[in-house]
Write a protein that holds these residues in place. Structure first.
Motif: not given
Length: 87
Positions: A73-87
């Motif tokens: 769950n935490q890994g998914y949230k971190q990846v989702k957050e990082q992808v949101g920052k790069t867009e």
């Protein structure tokens, strides 16, 4: 993945998946604070582990299954957050 599979018994993978889903449902309940969710998942995982594998081994496996569910769950949230920052 091979190293994780050495520690977690085969019967506990479904428990880890169920704990992940349970965590999502608990997160949606407004009266349950976020800090309680990992402890609740650990307790439920220990209970399922004891039922499936017996008391000493099952309790440890339940803790590991809960840890895996929280880690995913935490890994998914971190990846989702990082992808949101790069867009």
């Amino acid at each position: 993945m091979e190293q994780i599979s050495r520690f977690l018994s085969e019967g506990m993978y479904i428990v880890a998946a169920a704990l992940y889903v349970l965590g999502i449902f608990l997160k949606a309940v407004p009266k349950i604070p976020n800090w309680v969710i990992p402890f609740a998942l650990t307790a439920v995982g220990m209970g399922f582990g004891a039922l499936i594998l017996g008391a000493p081994q099952g309790i440890l496996q339940g803790v590991l299954a809960a840890g895996l569910a929280v880690l995913v769950n935490q890994g998914y949230k971190q990846v989702k957050e990082q992808v949101g920052k790069t867009e």
